[in-house]
Write an enzyme that holds these catalytic residues in place. Structure first.
Site, PDB file in Angstrom:
ATOM      1  N   ILE A 296       0.874  -1.176   0.000  1.00  0.00           N
ATOM      2  CA  ILE A 296       0.000   0.000   0.000  1.00  0.00           C
ATOM      3  C   ILE A 296       0.906   1.219   0.000  1.00  0.00           C
ATOM      4  CG2 ILE A 296      -1.692   1.295   1.346  1.00  0.00           C
ATOM      5  CD1 ILE A 296      -2.941  -1.338   2.089  1.00  0.00           C
TER       6      ILE A 296
ATOM      7  N   HIS B  58      -6.888  -4.301 -10.728  1.00  0.00           N
ATOM      8  CA  HIS B  58      -7.515  -4.880  -9.544  1.00  0.00           C
ATOM      9  C   HIS B  58      -8.415  -6.034 -10.001  1.00  0.00           C
ATOM     10  CE1 HIS B  58      -8.939  -4.997  -5.440  1.00  0.00           C
ATOM     11  NE2 HIS B  58     -10.147  -5.175  -5.920  1.00  0.00           N
TER      12      HIS B  58
ATOM     13  N   GLU C 155      -7.178 -10.054 -17.352  1.00  0.00           N
ATOM     14  CA  GLU C 155      -6.260  -9.005 -16.877  1.00  0.00           C
ATOM     15  C   GLU C 155      -5.155  -8.787 -17.913  1.00  0.00           C
ATOM     16  OE1 GLU C 155      -4.698  -9.378 -12.879  1.00  0.00           O
ATOM     17  OE2 GLU C 155      -6.494 -10.412 -12.198  1.00  0.00           O
TER      18      GLU C 155
HETATM   19  C1  GRF Z   1      -3.240 -10.028 -10.234  1.00  0.00           C
HETATM   20  O1  GRF Z   1      -4.364 -10.805 -10.037  1.00  0.00           O
HETATM   21  C2  GRF Z   1      -3.547  -8.582  -9.983  1.00  0.00           C
HETATM   22  O2  GRF Z   1      -4.833  -8.230 -10.331  1.00  0.00           O
HETATM   23  C3  GRF Z   1      -3.370  -8.483  -8.497  1.00  0.00           C
HETATM   24  O3  GRF Z   1      -2.289  -9.312  -8.200  1.00  0.00           O
HETATM   25  C4  GRF Z   1      -2.162 -10.317  -9.195  1.00  0.00           C
HETATM   26  C5  GRF Z   1      -0.788 -10.222  -9.761  1.00  0.00           C
HETATM   27  O4  GRF Z   1      -0.479 -11.264 -10.618  1.00  0.00           O
HETATM   28  N1  GRF Z   1      -3.241  -7.112  -8.107  1.00  0.00           N
HETATM   29  P1  GRF Z   1       0.840 -11.216 -11.502  1.00  0.00           P
HETATM   30  O5  GRF Z   1       2.013 -10.966 -10.546  1.00  0.00           O
HETATM   31  O6  GRF Z   1       0.706 -10.141 -12.521  1.00  0.00           O
HETATM   32  O7  GRF Z   1       0.938 -12.591 -12.104  1.00  0.00           O
END
Ligand code: GRF
Length: 214
Positions: free
Chosen positions: A88, A105, A170
């Site tokens: 954070i 997120h 993502e």
């Molecule tokens: C992802 O799910 C992201 O949304 C969260 O942490 C995870 C990170 O995964 N904040 P990575 O390290 O990109 O594989």
């Protein structure tokens, strides 16, 4: 060409997706707060500069953030990309990069800000879940939204299977957000709203569970 730095703490799969996406920007450095972050190896394999600023070397969060900012600023990035960066950040740090700091997120914000998003979505029985790329503001997980992806929640999902389905998206949307920002197609206006000069399309609706056609 715009410059970015990417901050990670672990696996780095979002970072890897960015490295493979042929983005229209220069990735100046990958910075981790953990020396053992798996993503650092991936970055090295891609020939990208890596740096470690360990939070353990600092008694206070504020001192860590100052040291981190010094390393970031040495690369003069246009955007700072949080990609699984599990610290954070102080308000001072966030304000320093106002309009330049991005996060992903694993939920459809503003639902499920904070931790354990997949568990909480399953607990609530929602049928649609997803992920969000947003600008970071001092209000944790509530900054202006750039792009979201929605996935179906299936009745046999576990947090693990749901997380995997979300993570796949993502990887798509984070690269897209960076592409838009670095090419100037999406900007943050002075009122803190995300504006796009792209032609918009409604696309297909996601209905979950899917409709039965008689
Ligand atoms: C992802 O799910 C992201 O949304 C969260 O942490 C995870 C990170 O995964 N904040 P990575 O390290 O990109 O594989």
């Amino acid at each position: 060409m715009k410059k970015i730095v990417i901050l990670i703490s672990g696996r780095g799969s979002n970072m890897q997706a960015m490295l493979s996406a042929n983005l229209p920007c220069h990735i100046a450095a990958i910075i981790s707060n953990r020396a053992d972050a798996q993503g650092l190896e991936t970055a090295k394999q891609h020939g990208i500069v890596t740096r470690v600023v360990s939070h353990r070397d600092f008694a206070e969060r504020a001192a860590f953030d100052v040291a981190l900012a010094e390393v970031i600023d040495s690369y003069q990035p246009d955007f700072v990309i949080l990609a699984g960066f599990m610290r954070i950040l102080t308000e001072q740090f966030v304000n320093r990069y106002q309009g330049r700091l991005l996060n992903i997120h694993p939920s459809l914000l503003p639902a499920y800000a904070g931790m354990h998003t997949h568990e909480r979505a399953l607990q609530d029985g929602v049928k649609i879940h997803g992920c969000t790329v947003h600008f970071v503001t001092p209000d944790l997980d509530h900054g202006p939204i750039i792009i979201q992806a929605a996935v179906s929640v299936l009745s046999h999902d576990t947090p693990h299977t749901l997380a995997a389905r979300v993570l796949k998206e993502e990887h798509q949307i984070y690269a897209q957000a960076i592409r838009w920002l670095c090419s100037g197609q999406v900007t943050l206006n002075t009122e803190g709203r995300v504006v796009s000069n792209r032609a918009e399309r409604a696309g297909a609706a996601l209905i979950a569970p899917h409709l039965e056609h008689s």
